[in-house]
Scaffold this active site. Structure first.
Site, PDB file in Angstrom:
ATOM      1  N   SER A  22       0.776  -1.236   0.000  1.00  0.00           N
ATOM      2  CA  SER A  22       0.000   0.000   0.000  1.00  0.00           C
ATOM      3  C   SER A  22       0.810   1.291   0.000  1.00  0.00           C
ATOM      4  CB  SER A  22      -0.950   0.011   1.211  1.00  0.00           C
ATOM      5  OG  SER A  22      -0.231  -0.217   2.411  1.00  0.00           O
ATOM      6  N   GLY A  62       5.113   3.120  -0.388  1.00  0.00           N
ATOM      7  CA  GLY A  62       6.544   2.959  -0.616  1.00  0.00           C
ATOM      8  C   GLY A  62       6.897   1.984  -1.718  1.00  0.00           C
ATOM      9  N   PHE A  63       7.892   1.148  -1.431  1.00  0.00           N
ATOM     10  CA  PHE A  63       8.397   0.200  -2.425  1.00  0.00           C
ATOM     11  C   PHE A  63       7.353  -0.861  -2.780  1.00  0.00           C
ATOM     12  CE2 PHE A  63      12.693   1.463  -0.703  1.00  0.00           C
ATOM     13  CZ  PHE A  63      13.126   2.077  -1.863  1.00  0.00           C
ATOM     14  N   LEU A  92       7.063  -5.737   3.796  1.00  0.00           N
ATOM     15  CA  LEU A  92       6.433  -5.327   5.043  1.00  0.00           C
ATOM     16  C   LEU A  92       7.338  -4.363   5.813  1.00  0.00           C
ATOM     17  CD1 LEU A  92       4.697  -8.409   6.698  1.00  0.00           C
ATOM     18  CD2 LEU A  92       3.724  -6.617   5.271  1.00  0.00           C
ATOM     19  N   ALA A  93       6.735  -3.344   6.405  1.00  0.00           N
ATOM     20  CA  ALA A  93       7.471  -2.410   7.255  1.00  0.00           C
ATOM     21  C   ALA A  93       6.626  -2.131   8.480  1.00  0.00           C
ATOM     22  CB  ALA A  93       7.783  -1.116   6.503  1.00  0.00           C
ATOM     23  N   TYR A 105      22.572   1.962  12.003  1.00  0.00           N
ATOM     24  CA  TYR A 105      21.709   1.238  11.072  1.00  0.00           C
ATOM     25  C   TYR A 105      22.279  -0.143  10.744  1.00  0.00           C
ATOM     26  CZ  TYR A 105      18.155   0.320   7.626  1.00  0.00           C
ATOM     27  OH  TYR A 105      17.106  -0.263   6.964  1.00  0.00           O
ATOM     28  N   LEU A 152      15.429   6.557   0.858  1.00  0.00           N
ATOM     29  CA  LEU A 152      14.313   7.388   0.418  1.00  0.00           C
ATOM     30  C   LEU A 152      13.503   7.840   1.618  1.00  0.00           C
ATOM     31  CD1 LEU A 152      13.107   5.388  -2.704  1.00  0.00           C
ATOM     32  CD2 LEU A 152      14.095   7.672  -2.711  1.00  0.00           C
ATOM     33  N   THR A 203      10.558   7.747   3.718  1.00  0.00           N
ATOM     34  CA  THR A 203       9.419   6.892   4.025  1.00  0.00           C
ATOM     35  C   THR A 203       8.986   7.207   5.453  1.00  0.00           C
ATOM     36  OG1 THR A 203      10.756   5.086   4.938  1.00  0.00           O
ATOM     37  CG2 THR A 203      10.335   5.040   2.559  1.00  0.00           C
TER      38      THR A 203
END
Length: 396
Positions: free
Chosen positions: A49, A51-52, A138-139, A234, A272, A274
């Site tokens: 839905s 972003g990527f 998924l995020a 990160y 990017l 997000t």
């Protein structure tokens, strides 16, 4: 109702249905402008839905005329309160896909759960028979484990030592120092449980067990590496451990798919704006400097440009898919160019509240952030009444 952006920290609490629709239409037009891709024809996108994931669904549908099933967990609108941007994105995508004569259906629910997996498998079985591409995008910061019932929360922390550097509040433009305390041992395990590869493997095992993967099927999950500037918090932090697990899982999935000549890949994408990256200290400052350089070099890409290039130049060239020494597809190659990173590192030393407006692209960052929620798009009258009650007809 008149819908305006309402901020709380790095989150926008509102979204604009017409702006989200324009966002989707812009991405569709970009994909169509780049020509057809001889790619997959039946595609499952898990995390479809924003972003990527959204860019993957758009690229598959409007680049390859693919039938798509999208799985996502979004908030529908109620009277007087807008839905989430992913809801409006998905509604706009499905409208455009149906107008183009393309199959598109969606399932709204927790993709980590056994119930949503079963619902998705039943839909594939009933409508498509099999799929030849599975995108895993998924995020989520939280996962309830479908077997144990334990709720795991991911954290973004360094491992072993406090991380100190600078960051920017992208709303105010104030550059300041920040310190992030190191994680505890259970933080690593919890972050891996949420953001590692276990759920991806569960999806692929379930699809294979039901014979829902076509011969030669491909699956791709998305990852990020980033520069030395951010690696302590990160790539060498808790999220990095989860990404390591995700990348190792690709090899395990490829082994399990050998019987159908299938393969699994991790695609390393560029930095990017997000919703997730906006919450990571240091990243907004890095991205604002990176954008300035990449735009000046003519090599800047957003989500749709990245994914269209992934599909056209990596996944579906008719040749063997090129990977790095760790088996990863690299579409962060322009970001990680030595000359680009050297310029970012030099600007990083100069970055202050006073200098950032000149040496960085904070305005571009802010604009991209607002775009995520359907704001700041040309061609949308934000002073006009907007109907927040947008439905998705093909939600299963």
């Amino acid at each position: 109702m008149i819908i305006e952006p309402r901020m709380r920290g790095f989150i926008c609490l509102t979204s604009h249905p017409k702006g989200c629709e324009q966002n989707v239409k812009n991405q569709i037009e970009y994909v169509k402008s780049k020509g057809s891709i001889s790619g997959a024809k039946k595609v499952l996108i898990i995390g479809a839905s924003t972003g990527f994931g959204l860019a993957s669904r758009i690229t598959a549908a409007f680049g390859s005329d693919a039938a798509t099933i999208g799985v996502f967990f979004e908030k529908p609108p109620v009277a007087g309160r807008p839905g989430s941007p992913g809801w409006y994105n998905s509604a706009a995508f499905e409208n455009e896909a149906h107008h183009a004569g393309l199959y598109a259906k969606s399932i709204n629910g927790d993709a980590f759960s056994n119930e949503i997996k079963k619902q998705t498998l039943d839909l594939i079985k009933a409508d498509l028979g099999q799929v030849d591409l599975v995108i895993y995008s998924l995020a989520s910061p939280v996962r309830v484990h479908p077997v144990t019932g334990v709720m795991h929360r991911s954290v973004l922390k360094p491992i072993g030592a406090t991380y100190t550097n600078k960051t920017v509040d992208f709303h105010t433009g104030i550059v300041s120092g920040i310190s992030i305390e190191p994680c505890q041992e259970d933080d690593i395990a919890n972050t891996i449980a949420v953001m590692g590869g276990e759920d991806w493997a569960m999806w692929m095992d379930a699809l294979k067990a039901e014979n829902l993967l076509a011969s030669g099927a491909t699956t791709v999950a998305y990852s990020y590496i980033g520069p030395s500037l951010t690696e302590a918090v990160y790539r060498k932090g808790t999220i990095g451990r989860a990404k390591d697990h995700l990348e190792a899982t690709a090899f395990a999935i490829s082994d399990s798919l050998k019987s159908i000549n299938g393969k699994a890949f991790v695609s390393v994408n560029k930095a990017l704006v997000t919703q997730a990256s906006s919450a990571i200290p240091v990243i907004p400052l890095y991205i604002s400097l990176l954008y300035k350089i990449m735009k000046a070099e003519g090599i800047h890409e957003g989500c749709i440009e990245q994914i269209q290039r992934l599909f056209q130049d990596r996944l579906y060239t008719g040749k063997e898919i090129l990977t790095d020494e760790k088996g990863r597809i690299r579409v962060d190659d322009w970001e990680m160019r030595a000359d680009v990173q050297e310029k970012v590192a030099n600007l990083w030393k100069q970055a202050t509240t006073e200098s950032l407006s000149e040496i960085g692209d904070l305005e571009g960052y802010r604009n991209d952030f607002l775009n995520l929620f359907g704001f700041e798009f040309d061609g949308v009258d934000y002073k006009a009444d907007a109907d927040e009650m947008v439905g998705i007809s093909s939600i299963v």
